[in-house]
Design an enzyme around this catalytic site. Structure first.
Site, PDB file in Angstrom:
ATOM      1  N   SER A   1       0.809  -1.211   0.000  1.00  0.00           N
ATOM      2  CA  SER A   1       0.000   0.000   0.000  1.00  0.00           C
ATOM      3  C   SER A   1       0.851   1.274   0.000  1.00  0.00           C
ATOM      4  O   SER A   1       0.447   2.303  -0.544  1.00  0.00           O
ATOM      5  CB  SER A   1      -0.902   0.007   1.239  1.00  0.00           C
ATOM      6  OG  SER A   1      -1.772  -1.104   1.215  1.00  0.00           O
TER       7      SER A   1
ATOM      8  N   ILE B   1       3.166  -9.487  -9.524  1.00  0.00           N
ATOM      9  CA  ILE B   1       2.961  -8.822 -10.812  1.00  0.00           C
ATOM     10  C   ILE B   1       2.082  -9.677 -11.724  1.00  0.00           C
ATOM     11  O   ILE B   1       2.460 -10.781 -12.121  1.00  0.00           O
ATOM     12  CB  ILE B   1       4.314  -8.500 -11.490  1.00  0.00           C
ATOM     13  CG1 ILE B   1       5.196  -7.697 -10.529  1.00  0.00           C
ATOM     14  CG2 ILE B   1       4.072  -7.750 -12.794  1.00  0.00           C
ATOM     15  CD1 ILE B   1       4.545  -6.464  -9.925  1.00  0.00           C
ATOM     16  N   THR B   2       0.907  -9.127 -12.025  1.00  0.00           N
ATOM     17  CA  THR B   2      -0.020  -9.813 -12.931  1.00  0.00           C
ATOM     18  C   THR B   2       0.633  -9.908 -14.308  1.00  0.00           C
ATOM     19  O   THR B   2       1.199  -8.932 -14.790  1.00  0.00           O
ATOM     20  CB  THR B   2      -1.352  -9.028 -12.996  1.00  0.00           C
ATOM     21  OG1 THR B   2      -1.884  -8.962 -11.677  1.00  0.00           O
ATOM     22  CG2 THR B   2      -2.346  -9.707 -13.915  1.00  0.00           C
TER      23      THR B   2
ATOM     24  N   ILE C   1     -26.005 -21.378   0.508  1.00  0.00           N
ATOM     25  CA  ILE C   1     -27.244 -21.882  -0.103  1.00  0.00           C
ATOM     26  C   ILE C   1     -26.994 -23.232  -0.775  1.00  0.00           C
ATOM     27  O   ILE C   1     -27.843 -24.113  -0.770  1.00  0.00           O
ATOM     28  CB  ILE C   1     -27.812 -20.837  -1.097  1.00  0.00           C
ATOM     29  CG1 ILE C   1     -28.378 -19.645  -0.321  1.00  0.00           C
ATOM     30  CG2 ILE C   1     -28.863 -21.451  -2.015  1.00  0.00           C
ATOM     31  CD1 ILE C   1     -28.748 -18.446  -1.163  1.00  0.00           C
ATOM     32  N   HIS C   2     -25.798 -23.399  -1.330  1.00  0.00           N
ATOM     33  CA  HIS C   2     -25.462 -24.672  -1.972  1.00  0.00           C
ATOM     34  C   HIS C   2     -25.186 -25.782  -0.946  1.00  0.00           C
ATOM     35  O   HIS C   2     -25.157 -26.957  -1.307  1.00  0.00           O
ATOM     36  CB  HIS C   2     -24.215 -24.522  -2.862  1.00  0.00           C
ATOM     37  CG  HIS C   2     -24.482 -23.934  -4.218  1.00  0.00           C
ATOM     38  ND1 HIS C   2     -24.914 -22.643  -4.391  1.00  0.00           N
ATOM     39  CD2 HIS C   2     -24.377 -24.459  -5.459  1.00  0.00           C
ATOM     40  CE1 HIS C   2     -25.049 -22.401  -5.688  1.00  0.00           C
ATOM     41  NE2 HIS C   2     -24.734 -23.484  -6.365  1.00  0.00           N
ATOM     42  N   GLY C   3     -24.919 -25.407   0.302  1.00  0.00           N
ATOM     43  CA  GLY C   3     -24.582 -26.416   1.303  1.00  0.00           C
ATOM     44  C   GLY C   3     -23.336 -27.169   0.898  1.00  0.00           C
ATOM     45  O   GLY C   3     -22.392 -26.583   0.345  1.00  0.00           O
TER      46      GLY C   3
ATOM     47  N   GLU D   1      -5.373  -3.216  -5.812  1.00  0.00           N
ATOM     48  CA  GLU D   1      -5.786  -1.858  -6.211  1.00  0.00           C
ATOM     49  C   GLU D   1      -6.209  -1.015  -5.001  1.00  0.00           C
ATOM     50  O   GLU D   1      -7.138  -0.237  -5.062  1.00  0.00           O
ATOM     51  CB  GLU D   1      -6.913  -1.951  -7.246  1.00  0.00           C
ATOM     52  CG  GLU D   1      -6.998  -0.771  -8.211  1.00  0.00           C
ATOM     53  CD  GLU D   1      -5.719  -0.496  -8.954  1.00  0.00           C
ATOM     54  OE1 GLU D   1      -5.103  -1.449  -9.487  1.00  0.00           O
ATOM     55  OE2 GLU D   1      -5.294   0.660  -8.982  1.00  0.00           O
TER      56      GLU D   1
ATOM     57  N   GLU E   1      -8.962  -1.277   3.684  1.00  0.00           N
ATOM     58  CA  GLU E   1      -8.567  -0.323   4.735  1.00  0.00           C
ATOM     59  C   GLU E   1      -8.059   0.984   4.124  1.00  0.00           C
ATOM     60  O   GLU E   1      -8.381   2.073   4.610  1.00  0.00           O
ATOM     61  CB  GLU E   1      -7.498  -0.959   5.631  1.00  0.00           C
ATOM     62  CG  GLU E   1      -8.004  -2.128   6.472  1.00  0.00           C
ATOM     63  CD  GLU E   1      -8.334  -3.396   5.672  1.00  0.00           C
ATOM     64  OE1 GLU E   1      -7.792  -3.565   4.558  1.00  0.00           O
ATOM     65  OE2 GLU E   1      -9.152  -4.196   6.149  1.00  0.00           O
TER      66      GLU E   1
END
Lengths: 263, 381
Positions: free
Chosen positions: B131, B156-157, B338-340, B364, B368
């Site tokens: 950050s 690094i993407t 919901i799918h359990g 990005e 915080e």
């Protein structure tokens, strides 16, 4: 060469739906470009990319709502679009083949294309007759259910392969001008590119009324009436197996033995 | 006040959805499990112009704005976040070239990205620098007409698949202000001294390539400097509104995808002789998920629309990013619930949405940091 492609926005239905009277309830319906027409557009655009076609024009019969669907064809590479609509068409329940033939023939006469490409059928009403009917009406040659088209057009002939019944195919040459009804699988339709979608917004989309194209309201009167809408009862079940060929083959063997088909 | 999308925007959404349903969904599980970059799908996406949608028309892109990019991100991420990120990140870093680059740089670097020939990347974070961008220590020193670069970049993407990176470097270690003395320099990955190390074992977005980049006496020509020397911090801040809105759109997409999966499952799954969607407990979950998703959409679209109007929206962009990423995590969490048991394995997409959602609260600018920004803007007003 100039190509006219007939395109239609068809109703699409969700897997689960309900019928109200002679209609499928609105909430289960969507709209999309007719699947067969997507292949016809792709064939025309490929002919243009191969330097054979100079201009690709689409024609559709439909209200303003369908313009978004029509622009899909423009985004994929068609040069301009013609949309025919009229107050007289608003109240028609089911536009029959004769009416479509009258309207499309008038547009073909005005545009004077060398080749008309049409989908074999529409995914919703599935008449499967409009393309051939237009050819007959205009005195054009025609080829139905075309699944391959040679891109050379030597001596003004379209060399096509077409599907006949029973898995038989025919190779034949068709003199231009002609109407070809295009079968799915003839090519691999592209996705509209984002650039194409952007550029399509600036391409011409002419709206014409019946009077504009010289069709009389009486020409589109129909004897056809929609009397019922229902889901056919399924007469037999299909069994699907998942797994490797070894596993599924032995399951198929067991089933055939159980049913008394195999000893 | 106009809340609707234009016909063109609807068309973009429809065509992206068609692409995602046909090309992405059938392959999503495979690339996630194998942690493999989906080159085949990215190539198809490039043909459709998805990888360079925001690159200007004159450089081969579609020239789409922040709102259209948000619509594309929402739709792609609602089908599979890992592959979606792989597609959308192919042009990472090009915004700096687009805005501050020379004509020559635009021709050399934007066009091949728009056509899918090359993949770009942005290299800012370091092992000790997340950050706090002002502590970047990767050093670029001028030597004759070249820059000599030394340092390590982390997370690094596209690190192992990228053809070039826009690298955030310290160019003046003696600069007075803590935000001064940084420059952005384009480094091609085939230069001597560039190496990369793929990072595996990520919680989510596993199809997307992430790596550490190592620069060891890498020499690049001086014309690879993007924009002004020592002005990178200000240059980069210029994009915060757009990039944060972009991640908000990712979160929105994940929430949308998880909600749709949960709706389908709730209607299909039967317990105690009825579909579980008949139970009020499930209905209330679905209601809350849908409402939160819609609220995230409105915040995201509003932020995107404002960016496109040229408005300065620091606070709104941070709100959109913080909220939409939180909704992504909450909605995908409820979708798994919901799918359990079925949601706990990768037979259904919600397991992936749940793991993939978390990153949107981290990259990005963490949640915080976004809250710090929002508070600072509120209190300064």
């Amino acid at each position: 060469m100039k190509i006219l492609v007939t395109v239609k926005e068809v109703a699409t239905v969700e897997d689960e739906f309900e019928i109200e009277g002679t209609e499928i309830a609105e909430q289960y319906l969507g709209a999309d470009l007719n699947e067969w027409d997507d292949y016809a557009i792709e064939e025309a655009v490929q002919l243009q990319e191969d330097g054979i076609a100079d201009e690709v024009v689409t024609v559709t019969i439909g209200p303003e709502d369908c313009e978004q669907t029509v622009r899909q064809a423009l985004a994929k590479g068609a040069d301009r679009a013609v949309r025919v609509w009229d107050d007289a068409l608003e109240d028609v329940d089911l536009l029959d083949v004769n009416a479509k033939t009258e309207i499309l023939s008038a547009v073909v006469e005005a545009e004077d294309p060398d080749l008309v490409l049409s989908g074999v059928q529409a995914g919703d009403d599935s008449f499967g007759a409009t393309g051939v009917s237009v050819a007959e009406n205009l005195g054009f040659q025609w080829g139905a259910v075309v699944n391959h088209l040679e891109h050379d057009f030597e001596d003004g002939l379209a060399s096509v392969r077409r599907e006949l019944e029973g898995g038989v195919e025919e190779l034949t040459d068709i003199e231009l001008p002609a109407v070809l009804t295009i079968q799915t699988g003839i090519n691999e339709p592209r996705y509209a590119s984002l650039r194409g979608i952007r550029q399509a917004q600036q391409k011409p989309l002419d709206v014409q009324t019946l009077a504009d194209i010289g069709v009389d309201e009486s020409d589109i009167e129909t004897e056809l009436e929609l009397t019922d809408m229902y889901e056919p009862e399924s007469e037999s079940d299909a069994t699907f197996w998942e797994g490797s060929p070894d596993e599924t083959a032995s399951e198929l063997g067991d089933l055939l033995r159980d049913k008394g088909v195999a000893q | 006040m106009e809340f609707g999308l234009s016909e063109e925007q609807e068309q973009i959404r429809d065509e992206v959805r068609r692409f995602a349903e046909n090309e992405i969904v059938p392959n999503a599980e495979k690339y996630d499990t194998e942690e493999k970059f989906p080159h085949e799908i990215v190539d198809k996406a490039a043909e459709m112009g998805l990888v360079g949608s925001s690159i200007p028309i004159e450089y081969g892109g579609a020239g789409y704005s922040t709102l259209e990019s948000a619509i594309i991100a929402e739709e792609l991420f609602s089908h599979d976040p890992g592959i979606a990120l792989s597609i959308m990140a192919c042009s990472f870093g090009t915004e700096a070239i687009r805005e501050f680059g020379t004509e020559d740089q635009k021709e050399r670097f934007l066009e091949p990205v728009a056509t899918g020939e090359k993949i770009s990347g942005a290299a800012i974070s370091e092992p000790d620098t997340g950050s706090d961008v002002s502590s970047v220590s990767t050093r670029a020193e001028k030597d004759g007409d070249e820059w000599v670069i030394n340092g390590n970049k982390m997370w690094i993407t596209n690190g192992t698949v990228g053809d070039f990176f826009v690298v955030f470097c310290k160019t003046d270690p003696d600069a007075d202000g803590r935000y001064d003395g940084f420059s952005q320099i384009i480094v091609e990955s085939d230069r001597d001294g560039v190496s990369s190390d793929k990072i595996t074992g990520k919680l989510g977005i596993r199809a997307s390539d992430t790596a550490e980049l190592i620069f060891d006496n890498v020499r690049v020509p001086e014309e690879n400097l993007v924009g002004d020397r020592d002005a990178a911090f200000l240059q980069q801040m210029h994009f915060f509104d757009a990039t944060r809105t972009g991640v908000a759109a990712q979160g929105l997409g994940i929430a949308k995808g998880a909600l749709e999966a949960a709706l389908d499952y709730a209607e299909d799954r039967e317990q105690f002789g009825q579909s579980i969607s008949e139970f009020q407990a499930i209905q209330h979950k679905l209601s809350e998920m849908a409402t939160e998703t819609e609220a995230a959409r409105n915040l995201t679209y509003k932020a995107a629309w404002n960016v496109d109007q040229g408005n300065d929206i620091t606070k709104l962009a941070s709100m959109a990013k913080e909220y939409a990423s939180r909704v992504a995590v909450e909605v995908s969490n409820e979708a798994v619930q919901i799918h359990g048991g079925a949601g706990y394995v990768n037979d259904f997409p919600v397991e992936r949405f749940y793991r993939d959602s978390k990153i949107t609260q981290i990259y990005e600018g963490t949640t915080e940091i976004q809250k710090n920004v929002i508070a600072r803007e509120l209190l300064d007003d």
